[in-house]
Design a protein around this motif. Structure first.
Motif, short mmCIF file in Angstrom:
data_model
loop_
_atom_site.label_atom_id
_atom_site.label_comp_id
_atom_site.label_asym_id
_atom_site.label_seq_id
_atom_site.Cartn_x
_atom_site.Cartn_y
_atom_site.Cartn_z
N LYS A 144 0.80 -1.23 0.00
CA LYS A 144 0.00 0.00 0.00
C LYS A 144 0.83 1.29 0.00
CE LYS A 144 -1.04 -0.09 4.95
NZ LYS A 144 -2.13 -0.24 5.92
N HIS A 145 2.10 1.22 0.40
CA HIS A 145 2.95 2.42 0.42
C HIS A 145 4.04 2.38 -0.66
CE1 HIS A 145 1.01 3.67 4.07
NE2 HIS A 145 1.31 2.52 4.65
N ILE A 146 3.94 1.43 -1.56
CA ILE A 146 5.02 1.21 -2.53
C ILE A 146 5.26 2.42 -3.44
CG2 ILE A 146 3.64 0.11 -4.35
CD1 ILE A 146 5.91 -1.97 -4.54
N PHE A 151 11.67 2.15 0.59
CA PHE A 151 12.00 0.96 1.38
C PHE A 151 11.00 -0.17 1.07
CE2 PHE A 151 12.22 -1.58 5.31
CZ PHE A 151 13.60 -1.80 5.37
N SER A 152 9.70 0.16 1.04
CA SER A 152 8.68 -0.84 0.70
C SER A 152 8.92 -1.38 -0.70
CB SER A 152 7.28 -0.24 0.77
OG SER A 152 6.92 0.01 2.10
N ARG A 153 9.19 -0.48 -1.63
CA ARG A 153 9.43 -0.91 -3.01
C ARG A 153 10.63 -1.85 -3.08
NH1 ARG A 153 8.93 1.93 -8.64
NH2 ARG A 153 10.26 0.55 -9.85
N ASN A 154 11.72 -1.52 -2.40
CA ASN A 154 12.91 -2.36 -2.43
C ASN A 154 12.65 -3.75 -1.84
OD1 ASN A 154 14.41 -0.38 -3.70
ND2 ASN A 154 15.29 0.41 -1.79
N ILE A 155 11.86 -3.81 -0.77
CA ILE A 155 11.53 -5.11 -0.18
C ILE A 155 10.72 -5.94 -1.16
CG2 ILE A 155 10.16 -6.27 1.62
CD1 ILE A 155 10.98 -3.99 3.52
N VAL A 156 9.71 -5.32 -1.77
CA VAL A 156 8.88 -6.05 -2.74
C VAL A 156 9.72 -6.51 -3.92
CG1 VAL A 156 6.92 -5.87 -4.33
CG2 VAL A 156 6.74 -4.92 -2.01
N GLU A 157 10.61 -5.65 -4.43
CA GLU A 157 11.48 -6.04 -5.54
C GLU A 157 12.35 -7.24 -5.15
OE1 GLU A 157 13.79 -2.78 -7.05
OE2 GLU A 157 12.01 -1.74 -7.82
N THR A 158 12.87 -7.24 -3.94
CA THR A 158 13.70 -8.35 -3.46
C THR A 158 12.90 -9.65 -3.42
OG1 THR A 158 15.06 -6.85 -2.14
CG2 THR A 158 15.09 -9.18 -1.51
N ILE A 159 11.69 -9.57 -2.91
CA ILE A 159 10.82 -10.75 -2.85
C ILE A 159 10.55 -11.28 -4.26
CG2 ILE A 159 8.49 -11.57 -2.26
CD1 ILE A 159 8.60 -9.51 0.11
N VAL A 160 10.24 -10.38 -5.19
CA VAL A 160 9.90 -10.78 -6.56
C VAL A 160 11.10 -11.39 -7.27
CG1 VAL A 160 9.16 -9.92 -8.83
CG2 VAL A 160 7.98 -9.16 -6.75
N ALA A 172 0.35 -9.67 -5.35
CA ALA A 172 0.37 -8.50 -4.48
C ALA A 172 -1.03 -8.26 -3.94
CB ALA A 172 0.86 -7.28 -5.25
N GLU A 173 -1.13 -8.10 -2.62
CA GLU A 173 -2.40 -7.79 -1.99
C GLU A 173 -2.51 -6.28 -1.78
OE1 GLU A 173 -1.80 -10.29 1.53
OE2 GLU A 173 -3.24 -11.71 0.70
N PHE A 181 -0.53 -0.38 -9.08
CA PHE A 181 -0.62 -1.44 -10.09
C PHE A 181 0.51 -1.32 -11.11
CE2 PHE A 181 -2.22 -2.96 -14.21
CZ PHE A 181 -2.47 -4.29 -13.90
N ASN A 182 0.75 -0.11 -11.60
CA ASN A 182 1.81 0.11 -12.60
C ASN A 182 3.20 -0.19 -12.04
OD1 ASN A 182 -0.04 0.83 -14.58
ND2 ASN A 182 0.07 3.01 -14.10
N ILE A 183 3.44 0.20 -10.81
CA ILE A 183 4.74 -0.09 -10.17
C ILE A 183 4.93 -1.60 -10.04
CG2 ILE A 183 6.04 0.07 -8.01
CD1 ILE A 183 4.79 2.92 -7.72
N LEU A 184 3.88 -2.30 -9.64
CA LEU A 184 3.97 -3.75 -9.48
C LEU A 184 4.23 -4.43 -10.83
CD1 LEU A 184 1.11 -4.23 -6.91
CD2 LEU A 184 3.56 -4.41 -6.47
N ASN A 185 3.60 -3.93 -11.88
CA ASN A 185 3.87 -4.47 -13.22
C ASN A 185 5.32 -4.25 -13.61
OD1 ASN A 185 1.40 -5.60 -13.83
ND2 ASN A 185 0.60 -3.73 -14.73
#
Length: 192
Positions: A144-146, A151-160, A172-173, A181-185
């Protein structure tokens, strides 16, 4: 996703937040789990999609729940490949080997395993190693804060990146707007 809800005498729909913890203190929690399992498998004939069912380690540790799950999987063998068991956050795992054996057995029948709410609470890379999931659902607290929190974005990128290397799908929930949505894509999350 098969989710449990209660409808009160006034017709209000109550989320598990209002009753699940209380049900664990009595004898109702297992009954709720059993009803969700029954209803989830019954609906498979009416839908063409995959179906996710939340289960906890404490559900898996209960013999009567495991027996019911395997009976249902044997009743619906043609649909096993459409079932996803989402393992819920549970810090009270008493028997890791029982959980690992269960995962191995259901996966051998075609069922997929997802780790729910990854990145929150006790969900960590050790769970991925132990449970060998097919899917990781990235917790909404990271998503939700990506758009505003690097920091949130970097964690999500690491997981992916890790998930892709292990051939694990990512979901992604809490994708609440087009920017997220665009960032996640861009990052490469498989589903939102």
């Amino acid at each position: 996703e098969s989710l449990v809800r209660l409808i009160d005498e006034d017709g209000n729909v109550l989320s598990p937040f209002h009753f699940l913890n209380i049900s664990k203190k009595g004898n109702y929690y297992s009954k709720i789990t059993q009803r969700v399992l029954e209803n989830s498998f019954k609906i498979l004939h009416s839908i063409k999609t995959k179906l996710s069912i939340n289960i906890s380690a404490s559900d898996i540790e209960k013999e009567e729940i495991r027996i019911q799950i395997f009976e249902l999987l044997k009743q619906y063998p043609e649909d096993c490949n459409r079932i996803i068991f989402e393992l819920l956050e549970d810090e009270n795992i008493k028997d890791f080997q029982k959980i690992k054996n269960f995962i191995y057995d259901v996966k051998s029948m075609g069922v997929k395993i997802a780790i729910d709410d990854f990145g929150a609470g006790y969900s960590n890379f050790e769970r991925i190693y132990s449970f060998a999931p097919d899917i990781i659902k990235i917790d909404g607290s990271l998503i939700k804060h990506i758009a505003t929190d690097l920091f949130s974005r970097n964690i999500v990128e690491t997981i992916v990146v890790f998930a892709k290397k292990q051939n694990i799908e990512t979901i992604a929930e809490f994708v609440e707007n087009e920017s997220i949505f665009n960032i996640l894509n861009e990052i490469g999350v498989d589903y939102s």
